[in-house]
Design a protein around this motif. Structure first.
Motif, PDB file in Angstrom:
ATOM      1  N   VAL A  38       0.830  -1.206   0.000  1.00 29.83           N
ATOM      2  CA  VAL A  38       0.000   0.000   0.000  1.00 29.83           C
ATOM      3  C   VAL A  38       0.864   1.255   0.000  1.00 29.83           C
ATOM      4  O   VAL A  38       0.557   2.231  -0.695  1.00 29.83           O
ATOM      5  N   ALA A  39       1.947   1.251   0.750  1.00 30.67           N
ATOM      6  CA  ALA A  39       2.847   2.410   0.749  1.00 30.67           C
ATOM      7  C   ALA A  39       3.426   2.641  -0.647  1.00 30.67           C
ATOM      8  O   ALA A  39       3.484   3.783  -1.132  1.00 30.67           O
ATOM      9  N   GLU A  40       3.842   1.566  -1.318  1.00 24.55           N
ATOM     10  CA  GLU A  40       4.362   1.693  -2.683  1.00 24.55           C
ATOM     11  C   GLU A  40       3.276   2.172  -3.640  1.00 24.55           C
ATOM     12  O   GLU A  40       3.545   2.969  -4.552  1.00 24.55           O
ATOM     13  N   HIS A  41       2.046   1.713  -3.424  1.00 30.56           N
ATOM     14  CA  HIS A  41       0.927   2.162  -4.260  1.00 30.56           C
ATOM     15  C   HIS A  41       0.715   3.676  -4.092  1.00 30.56           C
ATOM     16  O   HIS A  41       0.572   4.405  -5.088  1.00 30.56           O
ATOM     17  N   ALA A  42       0.734   4.148  -2.857  1.00 33.06           N
ATOM     18  CA  ALA A  42       0.575   5.584  -2.599  1.00 33.06           C
ATOM     19  C   ALA A  42       1.693   6.379  -3.269  1.00 33.06           C
ATOM     20  O   ALA A  42       1.450   7.427  -3.885  1.00 33.06           O
ATOM     21  N   MET A  43       2.915   5.873  -3.176  1.00 30.34           N
ATOM     22  CA  MET A  43       4.046   6.558  -3.806  1.00 30.34           C
ATOM     23  C   MET A  43       3.905   6.538  -5.334  1.00 30.34           C
ATOM     24  O   MET A  43       4.210   7.531  -6.005  1.00 30.34           O
ATOM     25  N   GLY A  44       3.461   5.418  -5.874  1.00 32.56           N
ATOM     26  CA  GLY A  44       3.237   5.331  -7.318  1.00 32.56           C
ATOM     27  C   GLY A  44       2.208   6.352  -7.780  1.00 32.56           C
ATOM     28  O   GLY A  44       2.390   6.996  -8.822  1.00 32.56           O
ATOM     29  N   LEU A  45       1.150   6.512  -6.999  1.00 31.35           N
ATOM     30  CA  LEU A  45       0.132   7.519  -7.347  1.00 31.35           C
ATOM     31  C   LEU A  45       0.712   8.929  -7.271  1.00 31.35           C
ATOM     32  O   LEU A  45       0.436   9.766  -8.143  1.00 31.35           O
ATOM     33  N   MET A  46       1.521   9.198  -6.259  1.00 29.17           N
ATOM     34  CA  MET A  46       2.149  10.519  -6.147  1.00 29.17           C
ATOM     35  C   MET A  46       3.038  10.808  -7.352  1.00 29.17           C
ATOM     36  O   MET A  46       2.990  11.907  -7.916  1.00 29.17           O
ATOM     37  N   LEU A  47       3.828   9.835  -7.739  1.00 32.01           N
ATOM     38  CA  LEU A  47       4.707  10.012  -8.901  1.00 32.01           C
ATOM     39  C   LEU A  47       3.894  10.172 -10.185  1.00 32.01           C
ATOM     40  O   LEU A  47       4.206  11.029 -11.020  1.00 32.01           O
ATOM     41  N   ALA A  48       2.864   9.363 -10.345  1.00 28.01           N
ATOM     42  CA  ALA A  48       2.036   9.455 -11.558  1.00 28.01           C
ATOM     43  C   ALA A  48       1.366  10.823 -11.658  1.00 28.01           C
ATOM     44  O   ALA A  48       1.299  11.408 -12.752  1.00 28.01           O
ATOM     45  N   LEU A  49       0.898  11.341 -10.536  1.00 27.31           N
ATOM     46  CA  LEU A  49       0.271  12.662 -10.548  1.00 27.31           C
ATOM     47  C   LEU A  49       1.282  13.764 -10.817  1.00 27.31           C
ATOM     48  O   LEU A  49       1.043  14.651 -11.636  1.00 27.31           O
ATOM     49  N   SER A  50       2.417  13.710 -10.147  1.00 27.34           N
ATOM     50  CA  SER A  50       3.394  14.791 -10.302  1.00 27.34           C
ATOM     51  C   SER A  50       4.009  14.803 -11.697  1.00 27.34           C
ATOM     52  O   SER A  50       4.373  15.861 -12.202  1.00 27.34           O
ATOM     53  N   LYS A  52       2.390  13.671 -14.425  1.00 23.97           N
ATOM     54  CA  LYS A  52       1.283  13.725 -15.393  1.00 23.97           C
ATOM     55  C   LYS A  52       1.297  12.521 -16.347  1.00 23.97           C
ATOM     56  O   LYS A  52       1.064  12.648 -17.548  1.00 23.97           O
ATOM     57  N   ILE A  53       1.570  11.373 -15.802  1.00 22.36           N
ATOM     58  CA  ILE A  53       1.726  10.173 -16.615  1.00 22.36           C
ATOM     59  C   ILE A  53       0.430   9.793 -17.328  1.00 22.36           C
ATOM     60  O   ILE A  53       0.437   9.536 -18.533  1.00 22.36           O
ATOM     61  N   ALA A  54      -0.682   9.771 -16.618  1.00 23.50           N
ATOM     62  CA  ALA A  54      -1.950   9.361 -17.241  1.00 23.50           C
ATOM     63  C   ALA A  54      -2.394  10.349 -18.322  1.00 23.50           C
ATOM     64  O   ALA A  54      -2.808   9.946 -19.417  1.00 23.50           O
ATOM     65  N   THR A  72       4.591  19.088 -18.796  1.00 22.60           N
ATOM     66  CA  THR A  72       5.731  19.092 -17.898  1.00 22.60           C
ATOM     67  C   THR A  72       5.226  18.869 -16.475  1.00 22.60           C
ATOM     68  O   THR A  72       4.328  19.569 -16.012  1.00 22.60           O
ATOM     69  N   GLY A  73       5.800  17.912 -15.804  1.00 20.48           N
ATOM     70  CA  GLY A  73       5.397  17.605 -14.439  1.00 20.48           C
ATOM     71  C   GLY A  73       6.176  18.408 -13.430  1.00 20.48           C
ATOM     72  O   GLY A  73       6.906  19.343 -13.769  1.00 20.48           O
ATOM     73  N   THR A  74       5.997  18.038 -12.200  1.00 23.91           N
ATOM     74  CA  THR A  74       6.727  18.660 -11.099  1.00 23.91           C
ATOM     75  C   THR A  74       7.537  17.589 -10.386  1.00 23.91           C
ATOM     76  O   THR A  74       7.338  16.398 -10.604  1.00 23.91           O
ATOM     77  N   GLU A  75       8.417  18.031  -9.532  1.00 29.95           N
ATOM     78  CA  GLU A  75       9.234  17.109  -8.751  1.00 29.95           C
ATOM     79  C   GLU A  75       8.629  16.924  -7.374  1.00 29.95           C
ATOM     80  O   GLU A  75       8.007  17.844  -6.828  1.00 29.95           O
ATOM     81  N   LEU A  76       8.842  15.764  -6.792  1.00 26.23           N
ATOM     82  CA  LEU A  76       8.465  15.529  -5.407  1.00 26.23           C
ATOM     83  C   LEU A  76       9.495  16.125  -4.458  1.00 26.23           C
ATOM     84  O   LEU A  76       9.186  16.460  -3.314  1.00 26.23           O
ATOM     85  N   LEU A  77      10.718  16.266  -4.951  1.00 29.00           N
ATOM     86  CA  LEU A  77      11.820  16.739  -4.127  1.00 29.00           C
ATOM     87  C   LEU A  77      11.464  18.041  -3.414  1.00 29.00           C
ATOM     88  O   LEU A  77      11.100  19.037  -4.044  1.00 29.00           O
ATOM     89  N   GLY A  78      11.557  18.007  -2.086  1.00 29.91           N
ATOM     90  CA  GLY A  78      11.360  19.203  -1.287  1.00 29.91           C
ATOM     91  C   GLY A  78       9.920  19.626  -1.067  1.00 29.91           C
ATOM     92  O   GLY A  78       9.677  20.638  -0.410  1.00 29.91           O
TER      93      GLY A  78
END
Length: 182
Positions: A38-50, A52-54, A72-78
């Motif tokens: 579930v933690a990996e799923h949440a992280m996958g969703l965060m990355l997909a959203l940031s 703009k994969i879909a 153009t997406g954004t970074e999770l960093l920071g």
């Protein structure tokens, strides 16, 4: 002849606990059994959203010569993540966000002290204080009478227009109609 009923995950909302208790049936759960998934799923969703994969995938399948800078997406960093529920899954999400992406981690969990939340690498805040600050809000709480409808229109309106809500907890912890309205 039923002796026990067990649910996968932290919640009991799929079991009629009162009826089981009345009939002498033990009720238990498997809290933490699916923590990594579930933690990996949440992280996958965060990355997909940031990233703009879909959206990018959909448009690339429909047309040629797209303007790539529109996607153009954004970074999770920071960035700042707010976590509702710092149990097994929320703690793992906090760890990944802090270590891999150097994110500021805020947590709302009314059952944990400031010290316990700090030991898990987060800062304890009240929900209303957390919402305006987050770039990502992740929900990792069981569905109980206290968490049912926890996030509604008023809470969502406190958030940045650019913020994302990710719910890997039970349904009903947020109000679906209010999310659509927001």
């Amino acid at each position: 002849n039923l002796l026990a009923v067990c649910s996968l995950g932290a919640g009991y909302d799929v079991i009629d606990v009162d009826e089981c208790t009345k009939n002498g049936i033990l009720v238990c759960n498997q809290s933490g059994a699916n923590k990594e998934a579930v933690a990996e799923h949440a992280m996958g969703l965060m990355l997909a959203l940031s990233k703009k994969i879909a959206q990018t995938d959909r448009i690339m399948r429909k047309q040629n010569d797209i303007e790539r800078f529109h996607f153009t997406g954004t970074e999770l960093l920071g960035k700042t993540i707010g976590i509702i529920g710092l149990g097994n899954i929320g703690s793992r999400v906090a760890e990944i966000c802090r270590l891999a992406f150097k994110m500021r981690v805020l947590a709302y969990d009314p059952y944990l002290s400031n010290e316990k939340i700090a030991a898990k690498g987060a800062t304890k805040v009240e929900l209303q204080e957390m919402l305006p600050q987050v770039d990502y809000l992740t929900m990792h709480c069981p569905r109980t009478k206290d968490s049912f409808g926890l996030i509604g229109y008023d809470e969502l309106s406190l958030m940045k227009p650019s913020a994302y809500v990710i719910n890997t907890s039970r349904g009903g912890t947020y109000k679906e109609d209010d999310l659509a309205r927001a």
